[in-house]
Design a protein around this motif. Sequence first.
Motif, PDB file in Angstrom:
ATOM      1  N   VAL A  84      -1.652   6.908 -11.586  1.00  0.00           N
ATOM      2  CA  VAL A  84      -0.504   7.356 -10.785  1.00  0.00           C
ATOM      3  C   VAL A  84      -1.024   7.744  -9.399  1.00  0.00           C
ATOM      4  O   VAL A  84      -1.541   8.852  -9.200  1.00  0.00           O
ATOM      5  N   PRO A  85      -0.906   6.867  -8.416  1.00  0.00           N
ATOM      6  CA  PRO A  85      -1.297   7.230  -7.050  1.00  0.00           C
ATOM      7  C   PRO A  85      -0.189   8.004  -6.339  1.00  0.00           C
ATOM      8  O   PRO A  85       0.995   7.740  -6.522  1.00  0.00           O
ATOM      9  N   VAL A  86      -0.585   8.985  -5.538  1.00  0.00           N
ATOM     10  CA  VAL A  86       0.329   9.766  -4.702  1.00  0.00           C
ATOM     11  C   VAL A  86       0.030   9.390  -3.261  1.00  0.00           C
ATOM     12  O   VAL A  86      -1.096   9.566  -2.783  1.00  0.00           O
ATOM     13  N   LEU A  87       1.028   8.872  -2.563  1.00  0.00           N
ATOM     14  CA  LEU A  87       0.763   8.304  -1.239  1.00  0.00           C
ATOM     15  C   LEU A  87       1.844   8.673  -0.227  1.00  0.00           C
ATOM     16  O   LEU A  87       2.964   9.031  -0.582  1.00  0.00           O
ATOM     17  N   SER A  88       1.473   8.552   1.036  1.00  0.00           N
ATOM     18  CA  SER A  88       2.371   8.754   2.164  1.00  0.00           C
ATOM     19  C   SER A  88       1.704   8.171   3.399  1.00  0.00           C
ATOM     20  O   SER A  88       0.469   8.172   3.500  1.00  0.00           O
ATOM     21  N   ARG A  89       2.522   7.670   4.334  1.00  0.00           N
ATOM     22  CA  ARG A  89       1.979   7.078   5.556  1.00  0.00           C
ATOM     23  C   ARG A  89       1.794   8.107   6.657  1.00  0.00           C
ATOM     24  O   ARG A  89       1.327   7.763   7.745  1.00  0.00           O
ATOM     25  N   LYS A  90       2.145   9.338   6.404  1.00  0.00           N
ATOM     26  CA  LYS A  90       2.013  10.383   7.412  1.00  0.00           C
ATOM     27  C   LYS A  90       1.274  11.570   6.823  1.00  0.00           C
ATOM     28  O   LYS A  90       1.567  11.989   5.700  1.00  0.00           O
ATOM     29  N   VAL A  93       4.136   7.772  -6.771  1.00  0.00           N
ATOM     30  CA  VAL A  93       4.753   8.999  -6.292  1.00  0.00           C
ATOM     31  C   VAL A  93       4.621   8.994  -4.771  1.00  0.00           C
ATOM     32  O   VAL A  93       3.510   9.000  -4.235  1.00  0.00           O
ATOM     33  N   VAL A  94       5.751   8.974  -4.070  1.00  0.00           N
ATOM     34  CA  VAL A  94       5.791   8.943  -2.613  1.00  0.00           C
ATOM     35  C   VAL A  94       6.285  10.292  -2.112  1.00  0.00           C
ATOM     36  O   VAL A  94       7.319  10.802  -2.585  1.00  0.00           O
ATOM     37  N   VAL A  95       5.555  10.879  -1.157  1.00  0.00           N
ATOM     38  CA  VAL A  95       5.882  12.203  -0.633  1.00  0.00           C
ATOM     39  C   VAL A  95       6.566  12.047   0.716  1.00  0.00           C
ATOM     40  O   VAL A  95       6.095  11.319   1.601  1.00  0.00           O
ATOM     41  N   ALA A  96       7.701  12.738   0.853  1.00  0.00           N
ATOM     42  CA  ALA A  96       8.468  12.723   2.095  1.00  0.00           C
ATOM     43  C   ALA A  96       8.607  14.147   2.618  1.00  0.00           C
ATOM     44  O   ALA A  96       8.851  15.084   1.839  1.00  0.00           O
ATOM     45  N   GLY A  97       8.455  14.319   3.936  1.00  0.00           N
ATOM     46  CA  GLY A  97       8.624  15.629   4.560  1.00  0.00           C
ATOM     47  C   GLY A  97      10.058  15.876   4.978  1.00  0.00           C
ATOM     48  O   GLY A  97      10.922  14.975   4.913  1.00  0.00           O
ATOM     49  N   ASP A 141      11.353  12.108  11.328  1.00  0.00           N
ATOM     50  CA  ASP A 141      10.278  11.117  11.371  1.00  0.00           C
ATOM     51  C   ASP A 141       9.531  11.042  10.045  1.00  0.00           C
ATOM     52  O   ASP A 141       9.143   9.970   9.589  1.00  0.00           O
ATOM     53  N   GLU A 142       9.325  12.180   9.369  1.00  0.00           N
ATOM     54  CA  GLU A 142       8.639  12.167   8.081  1.00  0.00           C
ATOM     55  C   GLU A 142       9.473  11.452   7.013  1.00  0.00           C
ATOM     56  O   GLU A 142       8.932  10.676   6.211  1.00  0.00           O
ATOM     57  N   ALA A 143      10.776  11.703   7.013  1.00  0.00           N
ATOM     58  CA  ALA A 143      11.636  11.014   6.061  1.00  0.00           C
ATOM     59  C   ALA A 143      11.683   9.521   6.343  1.00  0.00           C
ATOM     60  O   ALA A 143      11.683   8.696   5.426  1.00  0.00           O
ATOM     61  N   ARG A 144      11.714   9.159   7.631  1.00  0.00           N
ATOM     62  CA  ARG A 144      11.771   7.736   7.971  1.00  0.00           C
ATOM     63  C   ARG A 144      10.472   7.029   7.600  1.00  0.00           C
ATOM     64  O   ARG A 144      10.499   5.901   7.098  1.00  0.00           O
ATOM     65  N   LEU A 145       9.337   7.674   7.792  1.00  0.00           N
ATOM     66  CA  LEU A 145       8.064   7.058   7.417  1.00  0.00           C
ATOM     67  C   LEU A 145       7.969   6.868   5.902  1.00  0.00           C
ATOM     68  O   LEU A 145       7.414   5.878   5.429  1.00  0.00           O
ATOM     69  N   ALA A 146       8.498   7.822   5.151  1.00  0.00           N
ATOM     70  CA  ALA A 146       8.496   7.666   3.697  1.00  0.00           C
ATOM     71  C   ALA A 146       9.349   6.479   3.270  1.00  0.00           C
ATOM     72  O   ALA A 146       8.968   5.701   2.377  1.00  0.00           O
ATOM     73  N   SER A 147      10.510   6.304   3.901  1.00  0.00           N
ATOM     74  CA  SER A 147      11.361   5.161   3.581  1.00  0.00           C
ATOM     75  C   SER A 147      10.706   3.855   4.009  1.00  0.00           C
ATOM     76  O   SER A 147      10.814   2.834   3.307  1.00  0.00           O
ATOM     77  N   GLU A 148      10.000   3.868   5.149  1.00  0.00           N
ATOM     78  CA  GLU A 148       9.285   2.667   5.590  1.00  0.00           C
ATOM     79  C   GLU A 148       8.126   2.333   4.648  1.00  0.00           C
ATOM     80  O   GLU A 148       7.764   1.165   4.487  1.00  0.00           O
ATOM     81  N   THR A 149       7.550   3.359   4.032  1.00  0.00           N
ATOM     82  CA  THR A 149       6.504   3.110   3.032  1.00  0.00           C
ATOM     83  C   THR A 149       7.052   2.323   1.855  1.00  0.00           C
ATOM     84  O   THR A 149       6.411   1.381   1.360  1.00  0.00           O
ATOM     85  N   LEU A 150       8.250   2.696   1.431  1.00  0.00           N
ATOM     86  CA  LEU A 150       8.883   1.952   0.340  1.00  0.00           C
ATOM     87  C   LEU A 150       9.175   0.511   0.753  1.00  0.00           C
ATOM     88  O   LEU A 150       8.991  -0.420  -0.040  1.00  0.00           O
ATOM     89  N   MET A 154       7.638  -1.856  -8.700  1.00  0.00           N
ATOM     90  CA  MET A 154       7.040  -0.532  -8.754  1.00  0.00           C
ATOM     91  C   MET A 154       7.833   0.466  -7.911  1.00  0.00           C
ATOM     92  O   MET A 154       7.928   1.654  -8.259  1.00  0.00           O
ATOM     93  N   VAL A 155       8.425  -0.001  -6.835  1.00  0.00           N
ATOM     94  CA  VAL A 155       9.242   0.878  -5.998  1.00  0.00           C
ATOM     95  C   VAL A 155      10.485   1.318  -6.753  1.00  0.00           C
ATOM     96  O   VAL A 155      10.895   2.486  -6.688  1.00  0.00           O
ATOM     97  N   ARG A 156      11.116   0.400  -7.487  1.00  0.00           N
ATOM     98  CA  ARG A 156      12.319   0.773  -8.233  1.00  0.00           C
ATOM     99  C   ARG A 156      12.024   1.807  -9.308  1.00  0.00           C
ATOM    100  O   ARG A 156      12.904   2.580  -9.692  1.00  0.00           O
ATOM    101  N   GLY A 157      10.801   1.856  -9.821  1.00  0.00           N
ATOM    102  CA  GLY A 157      10.441   2.857 -10.821  1.00  0.00           C
ATOM    103  C   GLY A 157       9.685   4.036 -10.262  1.00  0.00           C
ATOM    104  O   GLY A 157       9.175   4.863 -11.021  1.00  0.00           O
ATOM    105  N   ALA A 158       9.611   4.167  -8.928  1.00  0.00           N
ATOM    106  CA  ALA A 158       8.843   5.229  -8.297  1.00  0.00           C
ATOM    107  C   ALA A 158       9.611   6.543  -8.282  1.00  0.00           C
ATOM    108  O   ALA A 158      10.804   6.613  -8.587  1.00  0.00           O
ATOM    109  N   VAL A 159       8.877   7.604  -7.906  1.00  0.00           N
ATOM    110  CA  VAL A 159       9.446   8.946  -7.763  1.00  0.00           C
ATOM    111  C   VAL A 159       9.147   9.424  -6.344  1.00  0.00           C
ATOM    112  O   VAL A 159       8.005   9.356  -5.877  1.00  0.00           O
ATOM    113  N   VAL A 160      10.185   9.894  -5.658  1.00  0.00           N
ATOM    114  CA  VAL A 160      10.031  10.452  -4.315  1.00  0.00           C
ATOM    115  C   VAL A 160      10.092  11.966  -4.405  1.00  0.00           C
ATOM    116  O   VAL A 160      11.021  12.533  -5.017  1.00  0.00           O
ATOM    117  N   VAL A 161       9.106  12.642  -3.806  1.00  0.00           N
ATOM    118  CA  VAL A 161       9.064  14.103  -3.775  1.00  0.00           C
ATOM    119  C   VAL A 161       9.393  14.548  -2.357  1.00  0.00           C
ATOM    120  O   VAL A 161       8.675  14.209  -1.403  1.00  0.00           O
TER     121      VAL A 161
END
Length: 494
Positions: A247-253, A386-390, A394-403, A414-421
């Motif tokens: 389970v990787p936890v990732l974010s572009r920001k 698991v994708v983390v959004a602030g 800009d943080e929310a937009r970067l999280a959506s762009e990550t998806l 994998m995106v359809r089964g992901a969890v956003v925090v």
Amino acid sequence: MTPDRPDHAPDDAENGVLSEKGNLDTSGIGLLGGATAQVNVELPSESDDDLVDDDVIGDEVPFVVEIPAETAEAEIVEPLAEADDWTTDAAEDWEADLVDADEIVDEPVSTPPRAAGTDAAASVPVDAAVAAPAASAATAPTSAASTEFAERAQAAVERVQSRPEVTLTSKRLGEFEADRETADLLTAERLLDPHHVVKPEPEGYWQHLVYSISGRRINLGDGKRARARKELDRRIAAPLNGGARFVPVLSRKGGVGKTTVTTLLGMALADARDDRVIAVDANPDRGTLAERIARTSGKTVRDLVRASGDVVGFNDLSHIVARDETRLDVVASDSDPRVSEAFSDADYRDVAKLAAHYYSIVLTDTGTGIVHSVMGATLELADQLVVVAGLSVDEARLASETLTWLETNGHADMVRGAVVVINNARPGNPLVQLDELEAHFRTRVRAVVRMPYDAHIATGSAIVFRDLQPATRQAARDLAATVVEGLRSYAPAA
């Protein structure tokens, strides 16, 4: 039934009358006895239906019959084929019945059982009657022999008919009769008297108060909150079949709380589960995952790569990893950024292979560089994202762009089964509308979890799970339960 043979003798040879002259070639049929007699024989016509009526077989005086050899067999077999009492088809059917009867009869029988009221002479075997004229000087059986043979056949049929039917059944290993119980049915709930079973002490203020006042005689059970907590524990501790899950936890920001979410998720999993959970810091820059737990080992992921060939048991691995009080194991990244840049995808695969041998769940704290080589290996091994959004635009937009980047690079499933925090890392009320932000991510992923602000986390020091605010612990446990349910729903094919 054809009419009986006429009393008067036929006049011509067409009806089968032989001449008394002895110059014809004759074939003798010899019965038992030494004396023979020359007699006139009238062969049966097409209307004859009984060998006994033609005196071909008798039981009074042995005699010898001389008939032409070339006509004897044909003329005698023909009326036998037309006989009503016994036909060739009936004989074959009867023989088939005897063969089907599990071969109880020791000898093949070609004669049917004698019917009631039938003369013994009529039960002479057909084979003997037909074969007698074909052989020169063949000996025909007497009436006594025929009767004995018929009686043996009748006895054989009676044995077949009286044999009881046997029902054959097959049992596989572990099968038992319906009215027999196995040992696993002897459960405590079934055998123990409910009045003598001591229930555990109830949790909840009023429940415990009644329990204490009544002298432990009245047990109302757990309160609503206690039942909810135990149910959440059950969801988190649900077993995972198969090998290790990544389970990787990732974010572009950076700065949105990716390392914090990894730590909280790992602690919630390790605190409720019986198997092992490890968190690997795979940040190509200097990661801070090891600083979020109270105990450190002084070893890094580089040390684990070097010792991967020498690890033969979990004790060898325990000297490298750091363990939290919740039993979460952590592998720190290199403190020197120049060394950490050398941590490649091949190194991560070595660490992942070793971790998968001793752990059930492997969390990976990734870096912000989503196109880094380590990220490719991380996504390839991932079972749940698991994708983390602030809580900023800009943080929310970067999280959506990550998806979006994941969807366009072969990870749409994998995106359809992901969890956003949605992580709140700042005190006070957020400026963005959380409901709108959550509604956006719910259209793209399986689940969304809100992580509230916690001053204990904001200090940047080591996180002690029991010291967190109840809302923070609850959010971390909700995230853990959601991840486990996703791992169980998207189990890899066997």
